[in-house]
Design a protein around this motif. Sequence first.
Motif, PDB file in Angstrom:
ATOM      1  N   LEU A 275      45.382  36.621  48.628  1.00  0.00           N
ATOM      2  CA  LEU A 275      46.687  35.985  48.760  1.00  0.00           C
ATOM      3  C   LEU A 275      47.223  35.959  50.182  1.00  0.00           C
ATOM      4  O   LEU A 275      47.873  34.992  50.584  1.00  0.00           O
ATOM      5  CB  LEU A 275      47.702  36.687  47.847  1.00  0.00           C
ATOM      6  CG  LEU A 275      47.748  36.173  46.406  1.00  0.00           C
ATOM      7  CD1 LEU A 275      48.714  37.006  45.589  1.00  0.00           C
ATOM      8  CD2 LEU A 275      48.155  34.714  46.354  1.00  0.00           C
ATOM      9  N   ASP A 276      46.988  37.011  50.952  1.00  0.00           N
ATOM     10  CA  ASP A 276      47.524  37.049  52.311  1.00  0.00           C
ATOM     11  C   ASP A 276      46.718  36.187  53.278  1.00  0.00           C
ATOM     12  O   ASP A 276      47.097  36.036  54.438  1.00  0.00           O
ATOM     13  CB  ASP A 276      47.582  38.495  52.819  1.00  0.00           C
ATOM     14  CG  ASP A 276      48.677  39.289  52.128  1.00  0.00           C
ATOM     15  OD1 ASP A 276      49.749  38.713  51.869  1.00  0.00           O
ATOM     16  OD2 ASP A 276      48.460  40.479  51.831  1.00  0.00           O
ATOM     17  N   THR A 282      43.758  30.196  46.496  1.00  0.00           N
ATOM     18  CA  THR A 282      43.831  31.198  45.429  1.00  0.00           C
ATOM     19  C   THR A 282      44.609  30.668  44.238  1.00  0.00           C
ATOM     20  O   THR A 282      44.224  30.871  43.076  1.00  0.00           O
ATOM     21  CB  THR A 282      44.502  32.486  45.957  1.00  0.00           C
ATOM     22  OG1 THR A 282      43.774  32.958  47.086  1.00  0.00           O
ATOM     23  CG2 THR A 282      44.533  33.563  44.891  1.00  0.00           C
ATOM     24  N   THR A 283      45.709  29.960  44.503  1.00  0.00           N
ATOM     25  CA  THR A 283      46.521  29.405  43.423  1.00  0.00           C
ATOM     26  C   THR A 283      45.762  28.349  42.635  1.00  0.00           C
ATOM     27  O   THR A 283      45.765  28.356  41.395  1.00  0.00           O
ATOM     28  CB  THR A 283      47.821  28.807  43.988  1.00  0.00           C
ATOM     29  OG1 THR A 283      48.497  29.775  44.782  1.00  0.00           O
ATOM     30  CG2 THR A 283      48.738  28.362  42.868  1.00  0.00           C
ATOM     31  N   VAL A 284      45.093  27.440  43.339  1.00  0.00           N
ATOM     32  CA  VAL A 284      44.356  26.372  42.658  1.00  0.00           C
ATOM     33  C   VAL A 284      43.225  26.935  41.808  1.00  0.00           C
ATOM     34  O   VAL A 284      43.043  26.546  40.640  1.00  0.00           O
ATOM     35  CB  VAL A 284      43.812  25.361  43.689  1.00  0.00           C
ATOM     36  CG1 VAL A 284      42.856  24.374  43.028  1.00  0.00           C
ATOM     37  CG2 VAL A 284      44.967  24.612  44.357  1.00  0.00           C
ATOM     38  N   VAL A 285      42.462  27.856  42.363  1.00  0.00           N
ATOM     39  CA  VAL A 285      41.360  28.463  41.603  1.00  0.00           C
ATOM     40  C   VAL A 285      41.899  29.189  40.377  1.00  0.00           C
ATOM     41  O   VAL A 285      41.357  29.072  39.260  1.00  0.00           O
ATOM     42  CB  VAL A 285      40.557  29.430  42.503  1.00  0.00           C
ATOM     43  CG1 VAL A 285      39.577  30.263  41.674  1.00  0.00           C
ATOM     44  CG2 VAL A 285      39.808  28.651  43.582  1.00  0.00           C
ATOM     45  N   THR A 286      42.977  29.934  40.551  1.00  0.00           N
ATOM     46  CA  THR A 286      43.558  30.693  39.447  1.00  0.00           C
ATOM     47  C   THR A 286      43.964  29.776  38.291  1.00  0.00           C
ATOM     48  O   THR A 286      43.611  30.026  37.128  1.00  0.00           O
ATOM     49  CB  THR A 286      44.789  31.478  39.948  1.00  0.00           C
ATOM     50  OG1 THR A 286      44.359  32.478  40.879  1.00  0.00           O
ATOM     51  CG2 THR A 286      45.532  32.142  38.795  1.00  0.00           C
ATOM     52  N   GLY A 319      45.259  37.016  35.023  1.00  0.00           N
ATOM     53  CA  GLY A 319      45.492  38.282  35.710  1.00  0.00           C
ATOM     54  C   GLY A 319      46.003  38.119  37.126  1.00  0.00           C
ATOM     55  O   GLY A 319      46.630  39.027  37.681  1.00  0.00           O
ATOM     56  N   ALA A 320      45.766  36.969  37.735  1.00  0.00           N
ATOM     57  CA  ALA A 320      46.218  36.715  39.109  1.00  0.00           C
ATOM     58  C   ALA A 320      47.568  36.018  39.175  1.00  0.00           C
ATOM     59  O   ALA A 320      48.187  35.968  40.242  1.00  0.00           O
ATOM     60  CB  ALA A 320      45.177  35.865  39.843  1.00  0.00           C
TER      61      ALA A 320
END
Length: 400
Positions: A275-276, A282-286, A319-320
């Motif tokens: 995230l950092d 990360t958002t798209v994959v999640t 979970g993310a």
Amino acid sequence: MPTSSPRPTPWQPGDVREAAGGLFALALATFVAITTELVPVGLLPLISDDLTVSEAVAGLLVTAYAFMVAALALPLTSATRRLPRKAVLLGALAIYTLSNVIVALAPTFALVAVARALGGASHAVFFSVSIGYASRLVRPHLAGRALALVTLGASAGFVLGVPLSTSLGTAVGWRTSFFVLAGACALAGVLTALLLPSVPGGGAPPDDAARGARRTALAGVTTANALVYLGHYTVYTYISVLLLAAGLATAALGPALLLIGALGLIGAAYAAARLDVRLRQTTVVTLAVVAGGVLALGLAFPGTVGTLAAAAVWSIGFGACAAVFQTAAIRTRGASPDVVGALVNATANIGIGGGAALGALVLDGAGVAVVPYVGGALVVAALVVVLLGRRAFPRGPAGG
């Protein structure tokens, strides 16, 4: 000549290691908070049988709780803004304890619903404050990792809290599960009092030319957040009903939820590592993993193995989610950290309550097999919002 005692040194944000005690306390408190909110999910069949209501009506225990949070998050956060943040968190944990005791003793469904509403009011304050609290424990560029570590407590609520409560309720009665949870809330309060440092409030963003753009970005994050939680809880509120309808034995329900929930830790660990550095990616994959898992569940149902496998994929992605949206919202700087926390909290619970209600309508109308498709479509809509919201979900590290 008397001398005045020195003032205690105020907490200074540092790195994750320096804030470890406080982050652990928040993670533990988050664990009991999430477990309190979701414990009816695995116990719906038992509660409905004991209190002579339908499973769809019992599912409204999740709805009432969530709507209390959605309605009260901003007003209660505003009303308590002058109170010490740590005292507010401790008060919320005390109310969680009381709510669970009342549920365990309640002779009627109506009283159970009232007690759950009391817990929802506590939840409205707890998560609004804790999100901002976690971001203040560390330096700004480490906020993503700090929030991801705290939300491991939420993942643990899925991994341990809900499944263990389900197994305990199946073995010795659902009321015992609430008594045990009340004890866990009280213990979390004691440890939070001992481990969590006091931090100052405030932190409002500057009133400059970019204020409107920051607020627009925050609106994009909270919209996507609401859609994801709406889609997820349309299905997850009735996961026990789905798994039983797919041929899973009642005795295997708790262990299955435990295994599925444990996989959510993979998603939480992915969020903590990424995230950092790569917020947008990360958002798209999640969300792609969550949407794919939920839709695959619909395709696999009523096959037992396929349903379980799809639920496992879905759990990894979800979970993310909490850390993703909390971090994205904090980084927009569209409001103070506590107000950002209140907005994330409120929109998530609009999704939770709305999902429970929507799932009940689909369950009673079209049937259990249609529930995953409705939930999956809502998560896809959230993914579209993310793909269009480049300012809300930027590429690169904090500030970049």
